[in-house]
Design a protein around this motif. Structure first.
Motif, PDB file in Angstrom:
ATOM      1  N   ASP A 129     -36.140  29.192 -27.075  1.00  0.00           N
ATOM      2  CA  ASP A 129     -34.909  29.156 -28.201  1.00  0.00           C
ATOM      3  C   ASP A 129     -33.602  28.186 -27.284  1.00  0.00           C
ATOM      4  N   TRP A 130     -33.952  27.150 -26.803  1.00  0.00           N
ATOM      5  CA  TRP A 130     -32.940  26.328 -26.462  1.00  0.00           C
ATOM      6  C   TRP A 130     -32.194  25.931 -27.574  1.00  0.00           C
ATOM      7  N   GLN A 131     -33.073  25.492 -28.448  1.00  0.00           N
ATOM      8  CA  GLN A 131     -32.640  24.842 -29.703  1.00  0.00           C
ATOM      9  C   GLN A 131     -31.569  23.408 -29.413  1.00  0.00           C
ATOM     10  N   LEU A 174     -41.051  29.024 -24.299  1.00  0.00           N
ATOM     11  CA  LEU A 174     -41.641  30.017 -25.438  1.00  0.00           C
ATOM     12  C   LEU A 174     -41.017  29.400 -26.744  1.00  0.00           C
ATOM     13  N   GLY A 175     -41.042  28.290 -27.082  1.00  0.00           N
ATOM     14  CA  GLY A 175     -40.862  27.583 -28.397  1.00  0.00           C
ATOM     15  C   GLY A 175     -39.374  27.453 -28.732  1.00  0.00           C
ATOM     16  N   ASP A 176     -39.008  26.493 -29.656  1.00  0.00           N
ATOM     17  CA  ASP A 176     -37.802  26.332 -30.212  1.00  0.00           C
ATOM     18  C   ASP A 176     -36.993  25.648 -29.100  1.00  0.00           C
ATOM     19  N   CYS A 177     -37.592  24.972 -28.329  1.00  0.00           N
ATOM     20  CA  CYS A 177     -36.688  24.232 -27.226  1.00  0.00           C
ATOM     21  C   CYS A 177     -35.771  23.374 -27.692  1.00  0.00           C
ATOM     22  N   MET A 178     -36.124  22.639 -28.953  1.00  0.00           N
ATOM     23  CA  MET A 178     -35.167  21.912 -29.509  1.00  0.00           C
ATOM     24  C   MET A 178     -34.866  22.360 -30.939  1.00  0.00           C
ATOM     25  N   GLU A 348     -29.181  29.315 -26.514  1.00  0.00           N
ATOM     26  CA  GLU A 348     -27.967  29.021 -27.393  1.00  0.00           C
ATOM     27  C   GLU A 348     -26.994  30.008 -27.546  1.00  0.00           C
ATOM     28  N   SER A 349     -25.986  29.672 -27.372  1.00  0.00           N
ATOM     29  CA  SER A 349     -24.634  30.862 -27.614  1.00  0.00           C
ATOM     30  C   SER A 349     -24.703  31.589 -28.765  1.00  0.00           C
TER      31      SER A 349
END
Length: 382
Positions: A129-131, A174-178, A348-349
Motif C-alpha cells: 500500500d505505497w499508493q 504486497l500490492g497497491d504499490c501505486m 501512505e500517511s
C-alpha cells in the motif's frame, strides 16, 4: 562362537574409569548414580539414565548438571570402541497432590544452553500500500521518504540478523504499490498528483532500490510482487486476466533490467503470480508462505478465505503455514493452530476519506520479521 553386542558391552564394565562404574548411592532422599558404559548414539534421556543407574524413574529425578566422559575401550579381538559414561545427582520426588514441588524442582534444575545458528532462517521485509501518486496526508514525497527510510532501516537490521543464522532475505511487495486510476471508477483521479507512467517509473525505481540494498548482503535473495486492487491495469470484467497488474509488471521490468547484470543480480530470484492468479505460494527457505494483497476477503474473514482456497485437493495454499497480506493499512498478527496471518501496514500517511469517515489516522511503515521452519517472530514496524 560369536559374542553378541550385549556380551561385549558387559565385558568392558570392568574397564570403566574409577568412580564411573555403573551403580548408585542413596542417602535418604538424595543420592548419586552412574550409568556405566553406554554406546555412542544410545538413548540418553533422563528415563534411560536413571534406569541404567538403578533408580526407579517414578521415584527419582536428576538434579543439577550431568557429568560426561568418553573412553576408548578394548573389547577384545583387536576391536576398540568408544564408550560414554554419565554421572549425576538425584533427588527423591516429592509426593504432593498437585505435584507443585516437583514442577518447582524441575524448573530449578534446568539450564539454558545457547543454540548454535542453524543457517536456516529468513529475514523478511514486507511492504504494501505505497499508493504512489496520492495527495492525501504528506503526499507522494512523504511516502517516498518513508519507503526509502524503511528499506534502509531493514537493511541495517538484516546485517545483524544474518549473523544470527538468518542469511536468507525475502522482499515482498504486497500490492497497491501505486494509486492508479481504476479505484472508485476513476473518481479519485483529481486527488492523484502523478500520471500513470510516472507512478510506474517510481514503483520500479523503489523496487530496484529495495533489491540493491539487500543483494550485496546475501547470496540468497527472493522477491515477490502480487496484484492489489489499486494497481489493476484494467477494471472491466472479462477484458483481462486477474494477474494483469502494474505491480506485477513493475517487478517483471526490474527483473529484465537485472538480467543484464548477472554478476550483481544472478542470485536474486523473483516471483509473480501465474496467469489469472492473484497470489503467490512458495517455500521461502523452509517456510511455505502465501502472499495475497487482501482485497479478496472482507475484514476479519482471512481464515474463511484461506480455508476456502485450501479446499481443493493439492492446492498450494493449503500447504502454507503463513498468509502474508496488506490492504488493511495496519499491522496485524493472528494465529490459528500452527498457522499465522500477518498484515503489514501501509506506507501512505493517511486515507483522508477514511479519516473523515471514521477518525482513524494512519500508522505508516513497513514490516520486518524472521521465519524458520514455519515459525515466525521478531516483528518490527520500520
Amino acid at each position: 562362537m560369536t559374542t553378541n553386542a550385549a556380551e561385549k558391552l558387559a565385558a568392558i564394565k570392568t574397564a570403566a574409569p574409577t568412580g564411573w562404574e555403573r551403580g548408585n548411592e542413596r542417602i535418604g532422599d538424595k543420592g548419586f548414580g552412574s550409568t556405566g558404559a553406554m554406546e555412542p548414539g544410545e538413548n540418553a534421556d533422563e528415563l534411560r539414565l536413571l534406569t541404567k543407574a538403578g533408580f526407579d524413574p517414578k521415584e527419582w529425578i536428576i538434579v543439577g548438571d550431568i557429568q560426561y566422559r568418553e573412553l576408548d575401550a578394548n573389547i577384545g579381538g583387536g576391536e576398540i570402541k568408544t564408550m560414554q559414561y554419565r554421572k549425576f545427582a538425584v533427588r527423591r520426588k516429592v509426593r504432593t497432590e498437585s505435584g507443585f514441588e516437583d514442577l518447582m524442582a524441575d524448573i530449578r534444575r534446568r539450564r539454558w544452553k545457547p543454540q548454535a545458528a542453524t543457517g536456516a532462517g529468513t529475514f523478511h521485509l514486507a511492504q504494501g500500500d505505497w499508493q504512489l501518486g496520492k495527495v492525501d496526508g504528506d503526499g507522494t514525497a512523504g511516502t517516498v521518504d518513508r519507503i526509502v527510510a524503511s528499506i534502509d532501516k531493514a537493511a541495517s537490521e538484516f546485517r545483524i540478523q544474518r549473523k544470527r543464522g538468518k542469511p536468507h532475505a525475502h522482499l515482498t511487495f504486497l500490492g497497491d504499490c501505486m494509486e492508479g486510476f481504476v479505484s472508485q471508477g476513476g473518481k479519485n483521479a483529481w486527488r492523484t498528483e502523478l500520471t500513470l507512467t510516472e507512478q510506474l517509473r517510481l514503483t520500479r525505481r523503489l523496487m530496484l532500490y529495495s533489491i540493491d540494498q539487500f543483494a550485496p548482503l546475501t547470496d540468497n535473495l527472493s522477491v515477490v510482487s502480487i496484484p492489489g486492487n489499486h494497481d489493476e491495469a484494467v477494471r472491466e470484467p472479462g477484458l483481462t486476466t486477474y494477474d494483469d497488474s502494474f505491480a506485477v509488471d513493475s517487478l517483471i521490468a526490474v527483473q529484465d533490467a537485472m538480467n543484464m547484470n548477472a554478476n550483481s543480480y544472478g542470485h536474486v530470484r523473483t516471483m509473480v503470480p501465474q496467469r489469472d492468479s492473484l497470489t503467490v505460494t512458495m517455500d521461502v527457505n523452509g517456510t511455505v508462505v502465501t502472499h495475497a494483497h487482501g482485497h479478496q476477503w472482507r475484514p476479519g474473514k482471512h481464515w474463511d478465505w484461506w480455508q476456502g482456497q485450501s479446499f481443493e485437493p493439492g492446492a498450494d495454499i493449503g500447504k502454507a503455514s503463513l498468509l502474508l497480506a496488506a490492504h488493511g493499512h495496519h499491522f496485524m498478527v493472528d494465529t490459528k493452530g500452527a498457522r499465522r496471518y500477518i498484515m503489514t501496514p501501509a506506507q501512505e500517511s493517511e486515507s483522508t476519506w477514511w479519516k473523515n469517515k471514521t477518525g482513524d489516522h494512519g500508522a505508516p511503515g513497513a514490516l520486518t520479521f524472521w521465519s524458520e521452519a514455519g515459525v515466525t517472530g521478531g516483528f518490527t514496524v520500520v
